[in-house]
Design a protein around this motif. Structure first.
Motif, PDB file in Angstrom:
ATOM      1  N   ALA A  72      68.604  63.265  34.607  1.00  0.00           N
ATOM      2  CA  ALA A  72      68.205  62.258  33.613  1.00  0.00           C
ATOM      3  C   ALA A  72      68.701  60.868  33.994  1.00  0.00           C
ATOM      4  CB  ALA A  72      68.757  62.636  32.242  1.00  0.00           C
ATOM      5  N   ASP A  73      67.908  59.864  33.634  1.00  0.00           N
ATOM      6  CA  ASP A  73      68.341  58.477  33.777  1.00  0.00           C
ATOM      7  C   ASP A  73      69.160  58.035  32.576  1.00  0.00           C
ATOM      8  OD1 ASP A  73      66.918  57.902  36.265  1.00  0.00           O
ATOM      9  OD2 ASP A  73      65.098  58.101  35.071  1.00  0.00           O
ATOM     10  N   ALA A  74      68.920  58.663  31.434  1.00  0.00           N
ATOM     11  CA  ALA A  74      69.667  58.324  30.221  1.00  0.00           C
ATOM     12  C   ALA A  74      69.674  59.525  29.290  1.00  0.00           C
ATOM     13  CB  ALA A  74      69.046  57.123  29.516  1.00  0.00           C
ATOM     14  N   ARG A 115      73.540  56.754  31.848  1.00  0.00           N
ATOM     15  CA  ARG A 115      73.492  55.939  30.631  1.00  0.00           C
ATOM     16  C   ARG A 115      73.477  56.859  29.416  1.00  0.00           C
ATOM     17  NH1 ARG A 115      73.600  53.147  26.569  1.00  0.00           N
ATOM     18  NH2 ARG A 115      72.262  51.357  26.093  1.00  0.00           N
ATOM     19  N   PHE A 116      74.241  56.503  28.374  1.00  0.00           N
ATOM     20  CA  PHE A 116      74.431  57.389  27.223  1.00  0.00           C
ATOM     21  C   PHE A 116      74.297  56.573  25.944  1.00  0.00           C
ATOM     22  CE2 PHE A 116      76.883  59.834  24.144  1.00  0.00           C
ATOM     23  CZ  PHE A 116      76.624  61.156  24.483  1.00  0.00           C
ATOM     24  N   LEU A 228      68.668  51.047  23.752  1.00  0.00           N
ATOM     25  CA  LEU A 228      68.670  51.680  25.071  1.00  0.00           C
ATOM     26  C   LEU A 228      68.235  50.684  26.147  1.00  0.00           C
ATOM     27  CD1 LEU A 228      69.237  54.523  26.275  1.00  0.00           C
ATOM     28  CD2 LEU A 228      66.769  54.948  26.118  1.00  0.00           C
ATOM     29  N   ASP A 229      67.252  49.852  25.817  1.00  0.00           N
ATOM     30  CA  ASP A 229      66.718  48.889  26.777  1.00  0.00           C
ATOM     31  C   ASP A 229      67.578  47.635  26.906  1.00  0.00           C
ATOM     32  OD1 ASP A 229      64.546  50.507  27.309  1.00  0.00           O
ATOM     33  OD2 ASP A 229      63.234  49.522  25.863  1.00  0.00           O
ATOM     34  N   LYS A 230      68.122  47.139  25.788  1.00  0.00           N
ATOM     35  CA  LYS A 230      68.751  45.818  25.773  1.00  0.00           C
ATOM     36  C   LYS A 230      70.212  45.809  25.351  1.00  0.00           C
ATOM     37  CE  LYS A 230      64.387  43.624  24.326  1.00  0.00           C
ATOM     38  NZ  LYS A 230      63.766  42.752  23.271  1.00  0.00           N
ATOM     39  N   GLY A 231      70.715  46.919  24.829  1.00  0.00           N
ATOM     40  CA  GLY A 231      72.061  46.935  24.268  1.00  0.00           C
ATOM     41  C   GLY A 231      73.143  46.706  25.305  1.00  0.00           C
TER      42      GLY A 231
END
Length: 332
Positions: A72-74, A115-116, A228-231
């Motif tokens: 997984a990427d995230a 990423r989590f 997930l995208d910007k945090g």
């Protein structure tokens, strides 16, 4: 195309997130779900097979979690024991899933530098007085009041520790009460909707003065995807849609939207330790990441939710009788 591992993706808010991701991105989603009573494989029906992989399993299974995280990427971690009434009846599963399960996932994310994102609840902050103008913010001290909310608070603290101690690339979101499709009929709004659909009088805890800050599950999903995208790694974001309503108002609105008398409900024994009021200040999420909710009219969102339960009785009917028998035994 990202590869997302979504834990609890056959549950209520997890399945709504999976639908949202597949509708709005090119990502591939692997769902890991134990399929307890709160998970329903049918909540993922109709999604394209080339975009979705389903794995039935437990998040405390370290070997399974490690294998899936490696691909997984995230990781988006929804899986949780989440019903307050159940936590008062039997707290142990809440410790297993919410604490040990989160630990297991964090260790795998640490190993693979994945990423989590951790999904949590506003209930970790305790409650507010009914006449208090304040709202929860990211700086509000934790003050959980039930086995459910205390184990979610514990899982949040684990995430923060793994970020600081081990450099895990994680974010946290704490959300207010969700409503919408695919929610188990034990929960407040779907229980009352399905009661009305079956000709049963809705049930209201105590005087119905307890206030919740409601958000449609699709808005929660869009907020999580934004984080997930910007945090910013290590940050916590509160998700809310300015939807404060007391329970009495919600029950009466369900009756009104269903064409019934608004006083056609019964008062029942209140829940032990029932929190008074939750209210979310989502300024940070809106200002820093540019997110806004779509369902800003609670009545319109509730009407759409009633329509969904009316059209999908085959999804909720198998659990309905057991839920009502459970509450009847408690005088609720």
């Amino acid at each position: 195309m990202r590869r997302l591992l979504v834990t609890g993706g056959a549950g209520f808010i997890g399945s709504n997130f999976v639908h949202h991701v597949i509708q709005h991105t090119d990502d591939h989603v692997t769902v890991l779900d134990k399929l307890t009573y709160a998970g329903n494989r049918a909540s993922l029906d109709g999604l394209p097979a080339d975009r979705l992989t389903f794995v039935q399993g437990d998040i405390i299974d370290a070997k399974l979690v490690d294998r899936l995280t490696a691909d997984a990427d995230a990781v988006v971690h929804y899986a949780a024991e989440s019903h307050n009434d159940n936590s008062l009846h039997d707290p142990r599963p809440f410790l297993d899933t919410n604490i040990i399960g989160t630990f297991t996932l964090l260790e795998s994310a640490r190993k693979h530098s994945t990423r989590f994102h951790h999904i949590s609840t506003d209930e970790v902050y305790g409650d507010l007085e009914l006449d208090d103008p304040a709202r929860f913010t990211e700086q509000t001290p934790y003050n959980p009041s039930s086995p459910y909310s205390s184990t979610k608070a514990g899982s949040d603290l684990l995430v923060r520790a793994w970020v600081r101690s081990f450099g895990v690339r994680a974010t946290i979101s704490n959300c207010s009460n969700n409503y919408g499709p695919y929610q188990h009929v034990e929960k407040f709004i779907p229980r009352q909707i399905t009661n009305v659909l079956r000709g049963i009088r809705p049930k209201l805890y105590g005087k119905g003065e307890n206030v919740r800050d409601w958000i449609h599950a699709d808005d929660h999903s869009s907020a999580v995807l934004t984080i997930l995208d910007k945090g910013e790694i290590g940050e916590t974001y509160l998700i809310g849609a300015d939807g404060e309503k007391d329970n009495k108002t919600v029950v009466e609105l369900i009756l009104h939207l269903s064409g019934q008398r608004v006083d056609g409900y019964d008062h029942v024994t209140d829940r032990a330790g029932h929190d008074l009021r939750y209210a979310i200040d989502s300024t940070k999420l809106r200002t820093d990441l540019g997110w806004t909710p779509t369902y800003q009219d609670f009545e319109a969102g509730l009407a759409a939710t009633i329509d969904w339960y009316r059209a999908n009785e085959a999804w909720w009917a198998p659990a309905k009788d057991g839920v009502e028998a459970f509450y009847a035994a408690k005088g609720q």
